[in-house]
Design an enzyme around this catalytic site. Structure first.
Site, PDB file in Angstrom:
ATOM      1  N   GLY A  47      -4.876  27.310   5.787  1.00 30.13           N
ATOM      2  CA  GLY A  47      -4.357  28.663   5.627  1.00 30.13           C
ATOM      3  C   GLY A  47      -3.640  29.163   6.889  1.00 30.13           C
ATOM      4  O   GLY A  47      -2.671  29.913   6.807  1.00 30.13           O
ATOM      5  N   GLU A  65      25.787  19.712   6.050  1.00 33.05           N
ATOM      6  CA  GLU A  65      26.442  18.588   6.739  1.00 33.05           C
ATOM      7  C   GLU A  65      26.341  17.314   5.898  1.00 33.05           C
ATOM      8  O   GLU A  65      26.242  16.213   6.432  1.00 33.05           O
ATOM      9  CB  GLU A  65      25.827  18.362   8.137  1.00 33.05           C
TER      10      GLU A  65
END
Lengths: 754, 754
Positions: free
Chosen positions: A527, A550
């Protein structure tokens, strides 16, 4: 304390024997390490040596009852293991021995076993009454030395830059509103430009140092500050500035490059269109030369032909626009033209329409937008005309006659951006790994019911396995990209096609690696990894798109594979496939001749750790995939299937080849690099990382190697075990390894990494 | 038009022969399909039948020259292929034939080949002069029927709920500020509660319908609206309300359940602590009974012992707090106690400290927080006392004497939450798949240079391969979880330990599947997938944490594996491992006897598509991993290694077993379900999805099967080819398949899916 029946000589070896036999992996080579130590130990008498040797017989392992006697001998002695000792096990042995002989010398031979077998006492602490002293990591290796090796020639530039980053404007913060975020990032970019960091890759006459590799190193460091900053910096100085530098001529350089490098002229790189991302050759924007006015008219023909995802679009005063250049009614192919977007009051100019792309999964500090052009007129001089110019007479000319070759030459000069993207991805992965490792070295969860303290999660084998091979890969890819950057920047080699193939493949596997790694780190931190304050979540969102921009990874891998195929064509100077196939077949036959059952069954450590084995295996895969690919394509073409369709049919094969080729390349570069390291101690460590990388990759493709009969089932299992084993062996050094990435303290703001 | 030399009878088969031979996958079974058709075709004369049969000989394929003659025969006829015909190839054949015989009957046998071989003309359109008519997808199957099959018993509830969601409060929007976002989600939850959706799983006396499975279906649908809504809904009604329902007794139900279901009483589920996530038994919060005041004192002992990531913490007026219950100085283990957090003015009560967890990677509409208790006193009645109570005399008692068993029984009742998390993950994956498929059916990129239009990206084999197996898995997991929910809700089976093992494993593989799928969809949509407006990015951020909460996947898989091991113990009523091992070995011997080279080399379609093969392979893997695991543990224990350490040493083995077990289970459940489908037409489609799931899983683990000698290299390759082939075969139906998920139009707001 109960004294033992064993002699002192034997007693001091007992902790080692206990540990060696409680493990599964006692191989011939490991037996040898112990055997040799015993032989050279002059303190032992012949009877003791004989007894110890007997216990080393792998065919005749000690009885369980003997095993339990060892345990009692240690337990009853009440001697404690101190985890933080430099040689904890050897030191335990000595203290065990000194119960009987107080002033005996420390047996240095035992240290030898401890180092060579990578014994990690914290895995065996059920055996000993451990006195835990909080040293989470060994200091056998030095992170500064590793960092120095990675920095290489850029040490000075990088060190200065790290110090420079230690100021409040670069402090990381949660900024949810995109306008605030973009504003902050713009300020950061302007400061970097002002201080000369933007121009680093340009020549000294434009405020730079002509040092593209150092620019790349700086770029990677920006990922430690914030992904948006790295990307906006890359757009301004690398893409926009780079297009002027690489595609323009002196008049453009003189007029724009200094201002661009200083970020006084903000620009964007307008290539991608909504309708055309990967297929740049198919873009629709037109740039029509009009002789009467001696100008070029930029136009967006259809509603989906607008420029899309253009970084810096909301802040730029100029764009480097890629368009189909039409001169005298004839399409000359894609060229770049400088087009002003905004006036001095920052108002968008007539005929130009710019829209915000809105919120994204990440990089919300980058102002991506769409741009439409409606018959926008710019002077002829705005054509970036290094590879194709329009003369004063209105005639088009180019030194490269073949339009195809011209197009690819132009794109090839921009490959530096792709290397930077991959470097940024590695930077993101390093950052996530550093945070996850530091967390795992303080977080405890679960324990043996008899222990008071829970175990560090870094001590779980599964945790070692999820993080350690990724750390090894980060080292390998860092080195590989440094080498690519060096080759790309080498002006003595103007033909960049080879590099383009290599970088296409590497960018793909590396950006995927980075995404997988960051995800693994997120999950490894539970978490806590999900909270923005701990930085991994943002890295995830930012690096995600690196797989797409790209050049989409799947498209690039096919490009790489096609590059490999045509390399073969070029290499042998043949018009068709046939001679390529013949050559490949004969090469494979050479390889195959060694794949007798003895080879495919070889599982000893020497063999599995030998770079020759790795190279052979990687090369075999690339060649074999190339050969079968060529065979398949030929057979389709023989049947009259057009080559476009034939390539569609082998698409998944192309992807496999593109990956195989890239992995082989990365390993090869890293291996060469290791040979050049002068610090022998750390060279060993880096070689071990290379071995882990290689074995992990081979394990990932084990299915294929098994299919081919290149691995036997036993070998595949042995490789898997070695990957696990190496991950555990490196456990004591894991913090040093991530510290070796050299991420400045002031950038690691994640509370869980403190 | 040039007429051909072939007879009409032969001519009409030529398009089929051309396509069949241009493909790699002509297997015995496929030859049979064509052979049979030819045999049954009474319009052919013996000479024609003979000629056609000759062309079917796989050992003697037609010469390339023949192949080219076929091509010419079609090309020269100028007959066009119409992609949108129901049977495009058969219709082309007929029109080819009708050049010679205008009123000839349509040869229905050809349709038979077209369906059975899954021929997809758009892959072969280089052969024909294709007249493209924009039907992106076939309407052979009906999405409504598929949706009906998935909804099963909940059709009414689900349909009503879908309509209910069509109102402005549920319209999706970008909300970056967490307070705004949380406010909107709170309103949504209150509306759902008000309309009775929150209470669905409770009894009618508390406003519900006692229908947990329908509640689960509703929950999944909330993922189509927004992940934060699903999670906050789950916390309020499932976790908080569920703890009252399952762990409380009538007094608690009467007092709180109606208000909870209506969302008039907002509550949270305070289990996890900063120091203790996965290891619930180790939590530190104490609940000490104080006889003088007849009350329980809730206390957070150390700074890291606070409750952490508690959903609804910022809005709740009450918490269900898990703590070590101490009665008369004795620790009775973990129990849940209802603790008021805020007063009627929404001010935090004395002794309680609540902090916001801040921004997260996703789920920013959920108010997660940390909670500390400083000696907070609540009445004795607040203990949820179904499994352990404190009497008026201050004495603790429980029907379950063994504290261990008591703890696991209590946790077992809450397993419904874990099923819901997995259902939510599947919902997220479905949504992402629907968006990615719809985008791929409109997005075009690249083309054959001779064609004007670029190809749909859905027509790329790589694109089919990245999306289609995931769609098949979504179907399989949907059905599996429905079955788990049914079993969990079956009150005639109070012992939920078996389900707990099953759900622990399934939750892990399914949440990972969902994350991988959403990521794949993000990349498959390129830059568009990165924009928040297209929804995939948020799904990614929201579903990410599902791998961690309600149990970390790695921990759960180990739990599942341990469950498998102890199942064996229980099954054979044996105290130790030895008899288990014996039994496993004899079972494996049975399995192994069939793994002769003939079996491991079998690659024909009948075999590879046969559920018996899949079941056998899955079962072999689970059993084999169980056996070797048990062997390894036994050998460690024999050497005196304590079992905690022994289990650490086999951690990666445990994970492999946990996954294998779960995959076997999912396939088994899905297979059983398919047998029960009455609509024969769609049953075939669903079975095909099951086959694709099975082969894809087997391919993922091919390395292991090859290691074991269970697959030969040839078989592994054949499986890979079948996965690719099935993905292509399903291409015409792919939109129907995602529409079959039944996601309401009004929830698919992504512009790219329009």
């Amino acid at each position: 304390m109960v004294k033992s029946d064993y002699t002192i000589g034997i007693l001091q070896y007992i902790p080692f024997f206990y540990i060696i036999w409680s493990d599964d992996l006692l191989s011939a080579s490991e037996t040898d390490v112990v055997k040799k130590t015993i032989e050279q130990d002059s303190t032992l008498d012949p009877g003791e040596k004989k007894q110890l040797s007997l216990w080393l017989d792998r065919k005749n392992p000690p009885e369980n009852v003997e095993f339990k006697r060892w345990k009692h001998a240690i337990t009853n002695s009440k001697v404690k293991l101190i985890e933080s000792d430099t040689y904890p096990l050897a030191s335990l042995s000595q203290r065990l021995g000194s119960l009987y002989c107080e002033n005996c010398d420390f047996n240095d031979h035992l240290k030898h076993i401890e180092i060579n077998l990578g014994i990690q006492p914290n895995h065996y602490n059920h055996l000993f009454d451990v006195e835990v002293i909080h040293h989470k990591t060994s200091n056998f290796y030095d992170a500064k030395v590793l960092d120095g090796i990675l920095k290489g020639l850029h040490t000075k530039a990088v060190d200065d830059f790290r110090d420079f980053l230690d100021q409040s404007i670069f402090h990381w913060d949660v900024l949810r509103n995109k306008e605030d975020f973009r504003g902050k990032v713009l300020e950061q970019v302007q400061l970097l430009g002002n201080k000369g960091y933007g121009a680093m890759a340009y020549g000294p006459e434009y405020g730079g140092t002509s040092n593209m590799p150092a620019y790349g190193a700086i770029f990677e460091h920006l990922m430690f500050v914030d992904g948006s900053l790295a990307v906006k910096f890359g757009v301004q100085f690398g893409l926009f500035g780079g297009s002027i530098q690489k595609l323009g001529t002196e008049k453009h350089h003189t007029k724009y490059l200094m201002d661009t490098g200083k970020a006084r002229l903000l620009g964007c790189f307008a290539m991608t269109e909504t309708g055309h991302g990967s297929n740049v050759r198919g873009i629709k924007t037109t740039a029509t030369y009009e002789q009467e006015t001696d100008s070029i008219i930029i136009h967006t023909p259809g509603p989906n032909d607008n420029k899309e995802y253009i970084g810096n679009a909301l802040h730029s005063t100029m764009a480097s626009v890629f368009a189909q250049l039409i001169v005298d009614g004839e399409n000359k192919g894609v060229h770049a033209i400088l087009v002003p977007l905004r006036d001095e009051n920052n108002s968008v100019l007539e005929g130009i329409n710019i829209e915000d792309n809105g919120y994204k999964l990440g990089l919300n500090g980058v102002d991506n937008g769409k741009i439409w052009f409606n018959q926008v007129k710019v002077p002829r001089e705005n054509l970036l005309d290094k590879y194709g110019e329009i003369g004063a007479d209105g005639r088009y000319s180019s030194a490269i006659k073949n339009p195809n070759k011209r197009f690819f030459t132009m794109l090839g000069t921009l490959v530096g951006g792709r290397i930077c993207v991959a470097k940024g991805a590695v930077g993101g992965a390093k950052m996530a790994l550093a945070i996850a490792v530091k967390h795992a070295l303080s977080r405890r969860q679960f324990n043996d019911s008899i222990k008071i303290q829970e175990d560090l999660i870094m001590d779980y084998p599964t945790h070692q396995l999820r993080l350690t091979p990724a750390i090894a890969s980060a080292y390998v890819y860092h080195v590989t990209l440094e080498e690519m950057m060096k080759r790309y920047s080498d002006d003595s080699q103007p033909d960049k096609r080879k590099i383009e193939t290599q970088v296409a493949g590497l960018k793909s596997i590396i950006t995927w690696f980075a995404n997988d790694t960051i995800q693994e780190c997120r999950e490894a931190c539970g978490g806590k990894g999900y909270l923005l304050e701990n930085r991994i979540a943002n890295l995830k969102g930012d690096v995600d798109i690196f797989t797409t921009f790209e050049g989409d990874n799947n498209v690039l891998l096919q490009l790489a594979a096609k590059g490999v195929l045509s390399d073969f064509k070029a290499e042998f100077n043949s018009a068709g496939f046939t001679s390529v196939l013949k050559l490949l077949r004969s090469q494979l036959a050479d390889k195959l001749s060694t794949i007798n059952p003895v080879y495919s069954n070889k599982v000893d450590k020497e063999h599995l750790y030998n770079p020759k084995f790795h190279r052979h295996a990687f090369n075999y895969r690339t060649r074999r995939l190339t050969y079968t690919l060529a065979m398949r394509i030929r057979s389709y073409i023989k049947k009259g299937v057009p080559s476009y369709q034939a390539f569609l049919k082998v698409q998944t094969h192309l992807l496999a080849l593109g990956k195989a080729y890239s992995v082989e390349l990365a390993y090869h570069v890293f291996n060469e690099f290791c040979s050049s390291i002068t610090d022998e101690k750390h060279k060993i460590l880096l070689k071990k990382l290379g071995t882990l990388y290689a074995l992990n990759q081979l394990y990932n493709d084990a299915g294929w190697y098994l299919e081919q009969g290149y691995f036997s089932g036993t070998k595949s299992k042995a490789i898997r075990q070695r990957v696990e084993r190496l991950s555990t062996e490196l456990r004591p050094h894991i913090e040093v390894l991530v510290d070796g990435f050299g991420i400045p303290e002031h950038c690691i703001t994640a509370p869980i990494a403190k």
